[in-house]
Design a protein around this motif. Structure first.
Motif, PDB file in Angstrom:
ATOM      1  N   MET A   7       0.846  -1.191   0.000  1.00  0.00           N
ATOM      2  CA  MET A   7       0.000   0.000   0.000  1.00  0.00           C
ATOM      3  C   MET A   7       0.884   1.245   0.000  1.00  0.00           C
ATOM      4  O   MET A   7       1.949   1.248   0.598  1.00  0.00           O
ATOM      5  CB  MET A   7      -0.945  -0.035   1.201  1.00  0.00           C
ATOM      6  CG  MET A   7      -1.932  -1.202   1.109  1.00  0.00           C
ATOM      7  SD  MET A   7      -2.840  -1.599   2.632  1.00  0.00           S
ATOM      8  CE  MET A   7      -3.602  -0.056   3.051  1.00  0.00           C
ATOM      9  N   THR A   8       0.448   2.290  -0.676  1.00  0.00           N
ATOM     10  CA  THR A   8       1.221   3.527  -0.779  1.00  0.00           C
ATOM     11  C   THR A   8       0.627   4.579   0.146  1.00  0.00           C
ATOM     12  O   THR A   8      -0.532   4.982  -0.031  1.00  0.00           O
ATOM     13  CB  THR A   8       1.200   4.048  -2.233  1.00  0.00           C
ATOM     14  OG1 THR A   8       1.698   3.016  -3.089  1.00  0.00           O
ATOM     15  CG2 THR A   8       2.040   5.298  -2.367  1.00  0.00           C
ATOM     16  N   PRO A   9       1.409   5.030   1.143  1.00  0.00           N
ATOM     17  CA  PRO A   9       0.874   6.048   2.055  1.00  0.00           C
ATOM     18  C   PRO A   9       0.708   7.398   1.349  1.00  0.00           C
ATOM     19  O   PRO A   9       1.436   7.709   0.413  1.00  0.00           O
ATOM     20  CB  PRO A   9       1.921   6.131   3.163  1.00  0.00           C
ATOM     21  CG  PRO A   9       3.142   5.469   2.643  1.00  0.00           C
ATOM     22  CD  PRO A   9       2.748   4.609   1.490  1.00  0.00           C
ATOM     23  N   THR A  10      -0.262   8.138   1.827  1.00  0.00           N
ATOM     24  CA  THR A  10      -0.509   9.476   1.292  1.00  0.00           C
ATOM     25  C   THR A  10       0.269  10.501   2.118  1.00  0.00           C
ATOM     26  O   THR A  10       0.868  10.169   3.144  1.00  0.00           O
ATOM     27  CB  THR A  10      -2.009   9.823   1.365  1.00  0.00           C
ATOM     28  OG1 THR A  10      -2.393   9.824   2.743  1.00  0.00           O
ATOM     29  CG2 THR A  10      -2.841   8.826   0.580  1.00  0.00           C
ATOM     30  N   ASP A  11       0.244  11.743   1.687  1.00  0.00           N
ATOM     31  CA  ASP A  11       0.950  12.812   2.396  1.00  0.00           C
ATOM     32  C   ASP A  11       0.413  13.041   3.800  1.00  0.00           C
ATOM     33  O   ASP A  11       1.128  13.527   4.668  1.00  0.00           O
ATOM     34  CB  ASP A  11       0.855  14.121   1.610  1.00  0.00           C
ATOM     35  CG  ASP A  11       1.652  14.076   0.322  1.00  0.00           C
ATOM     36  OD1 ASP A  11       2.553  13.206   0.202  1.00  0.00           O
ATOM     37  OD2 ASP A  11       1.373  14.889  -0.574  1.00  0.00           O
TER      38      ASP A  11
END
Length: 127
Positions: free
Chosen positions: A30-34
């Motif tokens: 999963m790619t974390p957001t800012d």
């Protein structure tokens, strides 16, 4: 009349939020957001699984075994595009399945625990 139209988020209390975020990034890709969480745009699941792109909200009777071996009173179901590859990725990261994977009419399922002991159900809807 006003209606609930979807789940807007799932928010988790964690012993170490950064370690948990790192686990979801490494183990599940999963790619974390800012802002520190993870987004799922509905367009991606709708393109891959037109009939399966949905969020299930379902109460279960207390005292059952469905959420075990977690001791928490809930489970998170995450939709995946390739269950076998996701389980292989988790295994490569040292994460074992907590029960054998299953294939049912409504998809393929696998189960793991996150570092905080939450049961994660990985669901690949039928194509």
């Amino acid at each position: 009349m006003a209606q609930v139209i979807g789940v807007g988020g799932v928010f988790l209390e964690c012993a170490d939020p950064e370690a948990t975020k790192d686990w979801y990034t490494r183990v599940l890709g999963m790619t974390p957001t800012d802002y520190g969480g993870f987004d799922f745009l509905h367009t991606g699941s709708a393109e891959k699984f037109p009939e399966g792109a949905r969020t299930i909200f379902a109460p279960f009777a207390a005292g059952g075994d469905y959420f075990k071996p977690s001791t928490l009173p809930f489970m998170i179901n995450l939709m995946v595009d390739d269950l076998d590859a996701m389980l292989a990725r988790a295994e490569a990261e040292g994460v074992d399945q907590v029960q054998p994977a299953q294939t049912l009419d409504y998809g393929k399922f696998g189960w793991i625990l996150d570092p905080d002991g939450r049961k994660i159900e990985l669901w690949q809807p039928p194509s």
